[in-house]
Design an enzyme around this catalytic site. Sequence first.
Site, short mmCIF file in Angstrom:
data_model
loop_
_atom_site.label_atom_id
_atom_site.label_comp_id
_atom_site.label_asym_id
_atom_site.label_seq_id
_atom_site.Cartn_x
_atom_site.Cartn_y
_atom_site.Cartn_z
N SER A 25 0.75 -1.15 -0.05
CA SER A 25 -0.17 0.00 0.05
C SER A 25 0.84 1.07 -0.08
O SER A 25 0.63 2.04 -0.93
CB SER A 25 -0.94 0.00 1.02
N GLU A 39 4.38 -0.72 14.77
CA GLU A 39 4.79 0.77 14.27
C GLU A 39 5.85 1.14 15.33
O GLU A 39 6.71 1.82 14.73
CB GLU A 39 3.60 1.39 14.11
N ASP A 84 -11.89 3.01 4.12
CA ASP A 84 -11.31 2.50 5.32
C ASP A 84 -11.86 3.32 6.49
O ASP A 84 -11.72 2.90 7.66
CB ASP A 84 -9.79 2.68 5.43
#
Length: 314
Positions: free
Chosen positions: A33, A54, A113
């Site tokens: 993505s 992350e 999303d």
Amino acid sequence: MPQALRDVYGESLRKYGKANEKVVVLDADLATSTKSVLFAQECPDRFFDVGIAEANMVSMAAGFASSGYIPFINTFATFVASICALSAKSLIAYSGLNVRLIGGNNGLTGGYDGATHHSFDDINVMRGIPGMLVMSPSDPVMVDWMVRTLTEDYKGPAYVSLSRSGYDPLYQPGESFTIGKAKQLRDGADLSIFAYGLSVYRAKKAAEELAAEGISARVYDMFTIKPLDCEAVLAAARETGAIVTAEEHSILGGLGTAVAETLAKNRVCVPLETVGIRDCFTESGAYEDLVREFKIDVDSIKQAARDAVSEKGR
């Protein structure tokens, strides 16, 4: 056909990253993505997919930078401004490390999303971190320049708010840009419009349509939100007497706030209208539908311009 800015980013990262062996790239299970996958295919030994971790990714990047590398970390902008923010502040910015945080799918470009993945506060969060360069490109030429600059020249922590989508190019190949200096796209006498990211295209289109109404709008691409080009803001206020800011971000803490701070600090009083996402959560939908729904479209910029001009002299 317009190029998606994330695609241009991936190609530029592959090109310039391959040329500089100090560049390493990290991703958090989103490489297809964010398009960091293109670098991974070219330089697999310098690519690290950390999975859905992350905060750890940012910590790893700090370690790489401390060892002389130039890490590019990649995830969605909403995660950079939340999960990654503590490490970005305490490990990267505090030490002035050469880490590049790339926040993809900024603004509403995550589309379906929805609110959890839309990013309407990343500029607010990142511009509050001391020493953090904050930029957002508006077209493919600028994306390529930003990647080249961050792989070759710039020293220090940097955040790039990057769109998933794209419009027709605004610049010709070879155009020059300077960090901290706005790019004027159109001259005008009645007001000035400052924008960044895909909002620049909409601002330019709004200015073209306003001309048919007899309103002359100057347009600036404020691609560097921090450090802000305060000289351009003050000159625009002095020369056109009214300002509109347009951004795919909350009206709280983004470009509109930065411009307002500049005007207030310098005791300059001109009409200022801010086009952005109001103090609300967003929703799922097609990108252009969301742009209209949350009133950051061309018509909304035009109305803000009319309002600003009508307030001049009052």
